[in-house]
Design an enzyme around this catalytic site. Structure first.
Site, PDB file in Angstrom:
ATOM      1  N   GLY A 155       1.098  -1.489   0.069  1.00 40.76           N
ATOM      2  CA  GLY A 155       0.262  -0.291   0.102  1.00 40.76           C
ATOM      3  C   GLY A 155       0.989   1.225  -0.098  1.00 40.76           C
ATOM      4  O   GLY A 155       1.692   1.322   0.245  1.00 40.76           O
ATOM      5  N   ASN A 156       0.588   2.303  -0.232  1.00 36.12           N
ATOM      6  CA  ASN A 156       1.095   3.408  -0.228  1.00 36.12           C
ATOM      7  C   ASN A 156       0.074   4.739  -0.492  1.00 36.12           C
ATOM      8  O   ASN A 156      -1.159   4.104  -1.166  1.00 36.12           O
ATOM      9  CB  ASN A 156       1.894   3.759  -2.021  1.00 36.12           C
ATOM     10  CG  ASN A 156       1.488   2.999  -2.664  1.00 36.12           C
ATOM     11  OD1 ASN A 156       0.639   3.846  -2.968  1.00 36.12           O
ATOM     12  ND2 ASN A 156       1.846   1.794  -3.563  1.00 36.12           N
ATOM     13  N   SER A 158       9.883   2.840  -2.004  1.00 33.43           N
ATOM     14  CA  SER A 158       8.790   1.313  -1.957  1.00 33.43           C
ATOM     15  C   SER A 158       9.668   0.162  -1.321  1.00 33.43           C
ATOM     16  O   SER A 158      11.043   0.352  -0.965  1.00 33.43           O
ATOM     17  CB  SER A 158       9.994   1.376  -3.562  1.00 33.43           C
ATOM     18  OG  SER A 158       9.087  -0.340  -4.114  1.00 33.43           O
ATOM     19  N   GLY A 159       8.619  -0.392  -0.868  1.00 39.80           N
ATOM     20  CA  GLY A 159       9.001  -2.143   0.151  1.00 39.80           C
ATOM     21  C   GLY A 159       9.432  -1.776   1.264  1.00 39.80           C
ATOM     22  O   GLY A 159      10.244  -2.195   1.990  1.00 39.80           O
ATOM     23  N   SER A 173       7.741   4.396  -4.470  1.00 35.79           N
ATOM     24  CA  SER A 173       6.534   3.539  -4.641  1.00 35.79           C
ATOM     25  C   SER A 173       6.932   3.004  -5.505  1.00 35.79           C
ATOM     26  O   SER A 173       6.654   4.091  -7.244  1.00 35.79           O
ATOM     27  CB  SER A 173       5.825   3.316  -4.497  1.00 35.79           C
ATOM     28  OG  SER A 173       4.307   2.987  -4.757  1.00 35.79           O
ATOM     29  N   SER A 174       6.983   1.817  -6.663  1.00 33.71           N
ATOM     30  CA  SER A 174       6.550   1.562  -7.752  1.00 33.71           C
ATOM     31  C   SER A 174       5.325   1.540  -7.836  1.00 33.71           C
ATOM     32  O   SER A 174       5.601   1.362  -9.485  1.00 33.71           O
ATOM     33  CB  SER A 174       7.186  -0.491  -7.973  1.00 33.71           C
ATOM     34  OG  SER A 174       6.330  -0.890  -7.044  1.00 33.71           O
ATOM     35  N   ASP A 175       4.473   2.289  -7.567  1.00 30.00           N
ATOM     36  CA  ASP A 175       2.633   2.205  -8.034  1.00 30.00           C
ATOM     37  C   ASP A 175       3.275   3.725  -8.540  1.00 30.00           C
ATOM     38  O   ASP A 175       2.109   4.330  -8.551  1.00 30.00           O
ATOM     39  CB  ASP A 175       1.801   1.845  -7.151  1.00 30.00           C
ATOM     40  CG  ASP A 175       1.707   0.682  -7.178  1.00 30.00           C
ATOM     41  OD1 ASP A 175       1.680   0.136  -7.848  1.00 30.00           O
ATOM     42  OD2 ASP A 175       1.284   0.527  -5.820  1.00 30.00           O
ATOM     43  N   HIS A 226      -3.685   4.016  -2.111  1.00 32.42           N
ATOM     44  CA  HIS A 226      -3.207   2.625  -2.479  1.00 32.42           C
ATOM     45  C   HIS A 226      -3.611   1.535  -1.561  1.00 32.42           C
ATOM     46  O   HIS A 226      -2.062   1.405  -0.965  1.00 32.42           O
ATOM     47  CB  HIS A 226      -2.584   1.709  -4.054  1.00 32.42           C
ATOM     48  CG  HIS A 226      -2.595   0.759  -4.482  1.00 32.42           C
ATOM     49  ND1 HIS A 226      -3.989  -0.202  -4.831  1.00 32.42           N
ATOM     50  CD2 HIS A 226      -1.976  -0.075  -4.379  1.00 32.42           C
ATOM     51  CE1 HIS A 226      -3.526  -1.297  -5.188  1.00 32.42           C
ATOM     52  NE2 HIS A 226      -2.273  -1.177  -5.591  1.00 32.42           N
ATOM     53  N   HIS A 270      -4.011  -2.885   0.213  1.00 30.38           N
ATOM     54  CA  HIS A 270      -4.317  -4.314  -0.742  1.00 30.38           C
ATOM     55  C   HIS A 270      -5.412  -4.378   0.561  1.00 30.38           C
ATOM     56  O   HIS A 270      -5.978  -5.986   1.038  1.00 30.38           O
ATOM     57  CB  HIS A 270      -3.522  -5.684  -0.756  1.00 30.38           C
ATOM     58  CG  HIS A 270      -2.841  -5.304  -2.463  1.00 30.38           C
ATOM     59  ND1 HIS A 270      -1.873  -5.652  -2.764  1.00 30.38           N
ATOM     60  CD2 HIS A 270      -2.559  -4.031  -2.887  1.00 30.38           C
ATOM     61  CE1 HIS A 270      -1.512  -5.281  -3.458  1.00 30.38           C
ATOM     62  NE2 HIS A 270      -1.841  -4.478  -3.657  1.00 30.38           N
ATOM     63  N   ASP A 296     -22.900   7.668   1.354  1.00 30.47           N
ATOM     64  CA  ASP A 296     -22.323   8.990   2.251  1.00 30.47           C
ATOM     65  C   ASP A 296     -20.450   9.593   1.807  1.00 30.47           C
ATOM     66  O   ASP A 296     -20.216  11.178   1.116  1.00 30.47           O
ATOM     67  CB  ASP A 296     -21.739   8.770   3.908  1.00 30.47           C
ATOM     68  CG  ASP A 296     -22.834   8.774   4.756  1.00 30.47           C
ATOM     69  OD1 ASP A 296     -23.910   9.365   4.186  1.00 30.47           O
ATOM     70  OD2 ASP A 296     -22.819   7.880   5.775  1.00 30.47           O
ATOM     71  N   HIS A 300      -6.508  -6.812  -8.953  1.00 38.51           N
ATOM     72  CA  HIS A 300      -5.832  -6.324  -8.156  1.00 38.51           C
ATOM     73  C   HIS A 300      -6.164  -5.564  -6.683  1.00 38.51           C
ATOM     74  O   HIS A 300      -6.135  -6.428  -5.909  1.00 38.51           O
ATOM     75  CB  HIS A 300      -4.709  -4.427  -8.779  1.00 38.51           C
ATOM     76  CG  HIS A 300      -3.761  -4.175  -8.585  1.00 38.51           C
ATOM     77  ND1 HIS A 300      -2.770  -3.308  -9.404  1.00 38.51           N
ATOM     78  CD2 HIS A 300      -3.168  -3.763  -7.324  1.00 38.51           C
ATOM     79  CE1 HIS A 300      -1.701  -3.438  -8.326  1.00 38.51           C
ATOM     80  NE2 HIS A 300      -2.125  -3.220  -7.085  1.00 38.51           N
ATOM     81  N   TYR A 303     -23.326  18.254   7.166  1.00 35.44           N
ATOM     82  CA  TYR A 303     -22.552  17.570   7.778  1.00 35.44           C
ATOM     83  C   TYR A 303     -21.267  17.589   8.062  1.00 35.44           C
ATOM     84  O   TYR A 303     -20.848  18.542   7.739  1.00 35.44           O
ATOM     85  CB  TYR A 303     -22.464  16.113   6.896  1.00 35.44           C
ATOM     86  CG  TYR A 303     -21.339  15.233   8.206  1.00 35.44           C
ATOM     87  CD1 TYR A 303     -22.753  13.817   8.776  1.00 35.44           C
ATOM     88  CD2 TYR A 303     -20.566  14.906   8.224  1.00 35.44           C
ATOM     89  CE1 TYR A 303     -22.323  12.865   9.351  1.00 35.44           C
ATOM     90  CE2 TYR A 303     -19.942  13.843   9.099  1.00 35.44           C
ATOM     91  CZ  TYR A 303     -21.181  13.107   9.767  1.00 35.44           C
ATOM     92  OH  TYR A 303     -19.840  11.529  10.026  1.00 35.44           O
TER      93      TYR A 303
END
Lengths: 241, 241, 241, 241
Positions: free
Chosen positions: D37-38, D54-55, D84-86, D105, D107, D130, D179, D237
């Site tokens: 995630g990132n 990354s990692g 990040s690789s993303d 991002h 998982h 919402d 993914h 709200y």
């Protein structure tokens, strides 16, 4: 605390520390309840394996509590506690898979459900492909004679039989039929990470199949892309080492 | 804090401490919400039972809060708080099962789901076989007359009826139909561990059946191997005592 | 911190503290994520209601942050923060149910799933019967005109309509169709406990129906026994007050 | 710690702090395991993007560890760690969606299950409405050529393609087929909140469909009411800003 006749060499201290840490991490990651699970590591040069003691609470583990055995004979060379009853399985895996340095066994919730359902986990997503280069296989049931004598060693042999010629680092885990997952890696830390990843994948694939019973596995291209970006010569995930 | 006329003997202090600890552990293990659950222990020599007080939060339990009763009569001999409303169930179990030293009742999430589904938990894996030597049975529904009078004692009787001639230490738990699990063991610590194991098994079997509705129970050989390696004369799990 | 023209009487301090505590407990019990949920309490004598401020993180709530309103008019009499957007629902419930002293609204995971499935929760077990004297009902969908104007008040009215002549303390919760659960009780503490119990029951009933789709609700006798042993004149659960 | 030739302007310090905080919060909210995630943020005026390295374990993230890149070129302007690789996915989203200031991002367990099932999440309740003004869409599978070259940038393009002319702030999340989820918002904080909300919605909708496979989505009126009371000119709200 040390009563063996052989005094372990200095490098073993680090091996035992890493094994103690790996076992404690299994609890922190929510992979084990009570005393269901164990982690080990091998020092290939010294020919020695360090592993969790049997039936001892994880929270209390110190490096000095970690039994050390000869890889070749299974003889205990350091530590006063009886090693895990699954030790022969770990030894069988270290003998069968020359490239691995750590092994983990858990009864983690979703991976165990797949093992009890006697089903391989199909590769439905990139989280899976990041760690396992294909479906995570399940072993056949052990035969009556394998259960009757040398049960734990037979468990290791059936895992190796299931993997066949596959590179153990490309498929760093197998579900033992009606039992639970074993994972491995370059060291005990990677074995723990693969145990975490296997549980995550077991859970998301369980749920994906509830939503869409006939969903197809991901394509070979996507699988190779994700496994390759984390592993092997063209990898570009993480920091350069 | 103590107002009973009888001052409990010194050994009771330990019994109450163990019962307080067992009740607190039920919360830590995620087995109880609010005040749904209770643990007790028996001192067979003294003929006394210590049990959680009724409707009191688990976090606040001290040994002095633990009521103590006579096993034979149910009469309170120490403690100012009212004992658990499930006390007659615990007493009935101690009377029916001479070999047990502790009893636990929870409404743990998955075991309760099985009880509400009125289904025994089939033995699909080795985690199950490590603790329960066969399917974990579910009681019949209580009859109208059993609900109307002496309901809690009838709950204990129907558990014993369900177990029949089975050794309570080979099957240390039963699901009460439409209610939830009761477990027991040599002492309150073992009763808690069996409650943890039952919840783990209830969850993994629930999930295994979602994945494969018609999966077979494990073989008699595998069941006997796993139960036998943890229990009885040939056991080799854990440390020598 | 106080900017209202009216200085709240001393007793209101306690009401606001109890409401702050109840809101914080919703998070601790795992019933709310982000800002999805709110707890309130009424002082019937003073005709005042204290409720969570809108969109404020739960962790930061102090008694002085809790807005206070007139039950009759909804006018703010203390506090500088805007009250929860669900305030008109709470007021409608206090007006409809004279015997209640606290209201809780959550989007807790399993109870919300039932609400989204537009299904009442059948009574399959004693945990349910300990808190709710029958199936927990779900409201009808709100009509277009109810959504267009006075939506939050209409939500309260449709809850009261769903309960009909049932005693709100015998059925201290309702699922709002496509929305989530509202619970209540003698005070805000009981409203929180009923929210916890409702989530537990929603989860175990969800799972029981996966295991046995056609399981029958428990008998009227067992339901009455369990509800009666915790509530009303013949109750014997908990400590004498 | 800083080795880039360009010294980042003072305002970048805050951007990197917010990105470090957002990444740490992903762990606290239970949305990521291991390093899956990132989170990132963009400074539109400076044309710079800060993103997780990354990692790297989330627990160890300091603002100085956060790489900073040019939005236009992807060139690194501050930080010694590999981003990040993303990163190309994040950059593609910032270029496609001019109104967003943060991207996340994960998982996360249930949202990933939906992505692996290749299904959009229908809007069954108000929690969903919402945050997301309709079903949360799933992308098509990437083509072989998109996987072979520029895979991560193609992932961003396919998200934008899936959203089409929809306002990204009205639908602040998309599931990438096989993914997992990407979410966004006005800033990284809102992107994290949308990731939390998406996981909550993914879980409750999964369960609602188990209970009632053919339940209808909520009405357009109810969807518009809930989305509108939290977002846009008529929102009421939360606290006035």
């Amino acid at each position: 605390m040390e009563s063996g006749v052989l005094q372990p060499p200095l490098a073993l201290r680090e091996l035992r520390e890493r094994v103690a840490d790996a076992n404690v991490r299994l609890v922190r990651e929510g992979l084990v309840e009570l005393t269901f699970g164990n982690a080990s590591a091998v020092d290939r040069e010294a020919g020695l394996v360090a592993i969790k003691p049997s039936g001892v609470p994880f929270t209390a583990l110190c490096p000095d509590d970690i039994p050390v055995l000869e890889l070749a004979t299974g003889e205990i060379v350091a530590g006063t506690l009886r090693p895990s009853s699954d030790t022969p399985t770990h030894l069988a895996l270290y003998r069968a898979f020359a490239g691995i340095g750590g092994v983990v066994h858990t009864h983690s919730p979703y991976a165990t459900a797949w093992a009890q359902a006697r089903l391989a986990i199909p590769c439905l997503g990139t989280t899976h492909a990041d760690h396992f280069a294909g479906p995570v296989p399940v072993t056949r049931a052990l035969r009556e004679d394998e259960i009757a004598a040398g049960y734990e060693e037979a468990t290791g042999r059936v895992i190796a039989e299931t993997l066949g010629p596959t590179d153990p680092l490309a498929m760093p885990g197998v579900l033992v039929c009606s039992h639970g997952p074993f994972t491995w890696g370059a060291g005990p830390e990677e074995a723990v990470e693969n145990a975490v990843a296997l549980e995550v994948v077991a859970a998301s694939t369980y749920r994906a199949l509830r939503l869409a019973a006939d969903v197809e596995p991901i394509s070979e291209e996507l699988l190779a892309k994700h496994f390759g970006r984390k592993h092997g010569p063209g990898s570009y995930y993480g920091q350069p080492s």
